[in-house]
Design an enzyme around this catalytic site. Structure first.
Site, PDB file in Angstrom:
ATOM      1  CD1 TRP A 102      -2.298  -2.181   1.619  1.00 46.60           C
ATOM      2  CD2 TRP A 102      -3.017  -1.058  -0.179  1.00 46.60           C
ATOM      3  NE1 TRP A 102      -3.338  -2.889   1.056  1.00 46.60           N
ATOM      4  CE2 TRP A 102      -3.798  -2.232  -0.038  1.00 46.60           C
ATOM      5  CE3 TRP A 102      -3.293  -0.196  -1.252  1.00 46.60           C
ATOM      6  CZ2 TRP A 102      -4.831  -2.561  -0.932  1.00 46.60           C
ATOM      7  CZ3 TRP A 102      -4.316  -0.526  -2.133  1.00 46.60           C
ATOM      8  CH2 TRP A 102      -5.067  -1.688  -1.974  1.00 46.60           C
ATOM      9  CG  ASP A 172      -3.590   4.034   3.816  1.00 47.13           C
ATOM     10  OD1 ASP A 172      -4.682   3.848   4.386  1.00 47.13           O
ATOM     11  OD2 ASP A 172      -3.251   3.428   2.767  1.00 47.13           O
ATOM     12  CE  LYS A 196      -8.828  -2.988   3.377  1.00 43.84           C
ATOM     13  NZ  LYS A 196      -8.004  -2.155   2.539  1.00 43.84           N
TER      14      LYS A 196
HETATM   15  C1  LIG Z   1      -7.438  -1.649   1.534  1.00 43.19           C
HETATM   16  C2  LIG Z   1      -6.387  -0.622   1.643  1.00 43.19           C
HETATM   17  C3  LIG Z   1      -6.282   0.430   0.727  1.00 43.19           C
HETATM   18  C4  LIG Z   1      -7.190   0.557  -0.467  1.00 43.19           C
HETATM   19  O1  LIG Z   1      -8.449   0.923  -0.071  1.00 43.19           O
HETATM   20  P1  LIG Z   1      -9.598   1.268  -1.110  1.00 43.19           P
HETATM   21  O2  LIG Z   1     -10.637   1.828  -0.195  1.00 43.19           O
HETATM   22  O3  LIG Z   1      -9.993  -0.032  -1.752  1.00 43.19           O
HETATM   23  O4  LIG Z   1      -9.082   2.237  -2.086  1.00 43.19           O
HETATM   24  C5  LIG Z   1      -5.299   1.378   0.911  1.00 43.19           C
HETATM   25  N1  LIG Z   1      -4.455   1.302   1.954  1.00 43.19           N
HETATM   26  C6  LIG Z   1      -4.517   0.298   2.853  1.00 43.19           C
HETATM   27  C7  LIG Z   1      -3.547   0.258   3.982  1.00 43.19           C
HETATM   28  C8  LIG Z   1      -5.495  -0.691   2.727  1.00 43.19           C
HETATM   29  O5  LIG Z   1      -5.558  -1.685   3.627  1.00 43.19           O
END
Ligand SMILES: *Cc1c(COP(=O)(O)O)cnc(C)c1O
Length: 360
Positions: A102, A172, A196
């Protein structure tokens, strides 16, 4: 059909109490004679849902008053582009920490807009550790420092918040937000896709310090400009109303269950149990340096990858679903977000011991 323990990395399990409440309110929300999905986002009923969700999130995370909370769309991936567009200001460079897949995606997107200084990377280790903070090559002229506190695929997680001084720290937190208390005041901005640990897909949370608003580049699309949404209380256009409502129910559920302090304790206990099961049996392995093992995403491999299919099939028969690992890591991955009850982890641990006995 009964509900399974769903170990998916995302969209992930939601608390059963939340789904039940949503189903009770489905046809007729609080006497309005309609579901939340059918409401005007500008009507009184939805406005009350929206503002309560924000207030509850502020309470849960103890978000200081000088931070705005935005309820957006486009996923965390959309933020990879929005961040440089909004936060570079008159600077031309930003620092990024590379700790996994990521991070890499965020870096690749930022490179379209600025000079990216990768100030630290754990790529040489195969992303099984976190680079020592003392070795980071931070640039004092950077507009911001971006990092990924929890790497969902590699299962590596920071056990500290880096101190970047006056340079805003951007995180993030897609796969770790709400997993334990966090000091929001240490960050310039926190963002997370909801699917998540927050609620259904379609909603993205941005928590941003006031002074970082209003510096977007001229070419920034109106919809990607944080100020647009801050000025309009995230109602510049139609927000993801149902996901916002569901996230609100999750926030209520968290508050009813002791908040993030209590969640942190349970999450530590759940992950400790699972790592003990992996380390205590040479049939299983996890490559991540112990100190940096994720509380939320636990990848592990079997001694013999030829047994993967049998493991997944027998696990599924016991109601342990979606354990297949990410293709880049192989093996298994158990994502154990807030909604995964401790009994789900106990059932998995029991099954792992049984499977190792039968196949070891
Ligand atoms: C799942 C995830 C993403 C991507 O998320 P989307 O909402 O599908 O764009 C980005 N960063 C991390 C750490 C993730 O776990």
């Amino acid at each position: 059909m009964s509900r399974v323990f769903n170990f998916s990395a995302g969209p992930a399990m939601l608390p059963e109490a939340v789904i039940k409440k949503a189903s009770e309110e489905m046809l007729d929300w609080h006497g309005e004679g309609m579901s939340v999905m059918e409401m005007s986002h500008r009507g009184k009923a939805f406005m009350s849902i929206a503002s309560k969700a924000e207030a509850d999130l502020r309470t849960l995370m103890a978000i200081p008053d000088n931070y705005k909370v935005l309820f957006l769309q486009g996923g965390a991936s959309m933020q990879f582009g929005a961040i440089p567009l909004n936060l570079l200001g008159d600077k031309t460079t930003a620092d990024y920490i590379n700790t996994g897949m990521w991070s890499k995606k965020a870096i690749a997107e930022a490179k379209r807009y600025c000079d990216v200084n990768v100030a630290a990377s754990s790529e040489d280790s195969g992303f099984t550790t976190i680079p020592d903070f003392a070795d980071w090559k931070l640039n004092p002229d950077a507009a911001y420092v971006h990092y990924t506190p929890n790497e969902t695929i590699g299962g590596v997680e920071f056990d500290y918040i880096p101190d970047t001084g006056d340079v805003p720290l951007i995180a993030d937190m897609s796969s770790t937000i709400l997993s334990r208390p966090v000091d929001v005041s240490k960050f310039g901005m926190i963002y997370a896709g909801a699917q998540k640990n927050v609620g259904p897909a379609g909603l993205t949370l941005v928590i941003i310090r006031d002074d970082l608003l209003g510096h977007a580049a001229d070419i920034t699309p109106t919809m990607l400009n944080y100020k647009t949404h801050a000025d309009a209380d995230s109602m510049y256009n139609t927000p993801p109303t149902y996901s916002w409502y569901m996230a609100g129910l999750v926030f209520e559920w968290l508050l009813d269950n002791g908040g993030l302090q209590a969640m942190g304790k349970i999450n530590k206990s759940k992950s400790d149990k699972l790592y003990a099961a992996i380390d205590g049996n040479d049939f299983y392995a996890n490559p991540v340096e112990k100190r940096y093992r994720s509380w939320m995403n636990v990848p592990f491999t079997l001694k013999d990858a030829d047994l993967d299919a049998a493991f997944l099939e027998q696990a599924a028969a016991k109601g342990l679903a979606t354990l297949k690992g990410h293709r880049s890591v192989g093996g298994m991955r158990a994502s154990i977000y807030n909604a995964m009850p401790e009994s789900g982890v106990d059932t998995l641990v029991e099954f792992m011991a049984e499977f190792a006995r039968a196949n070891g």
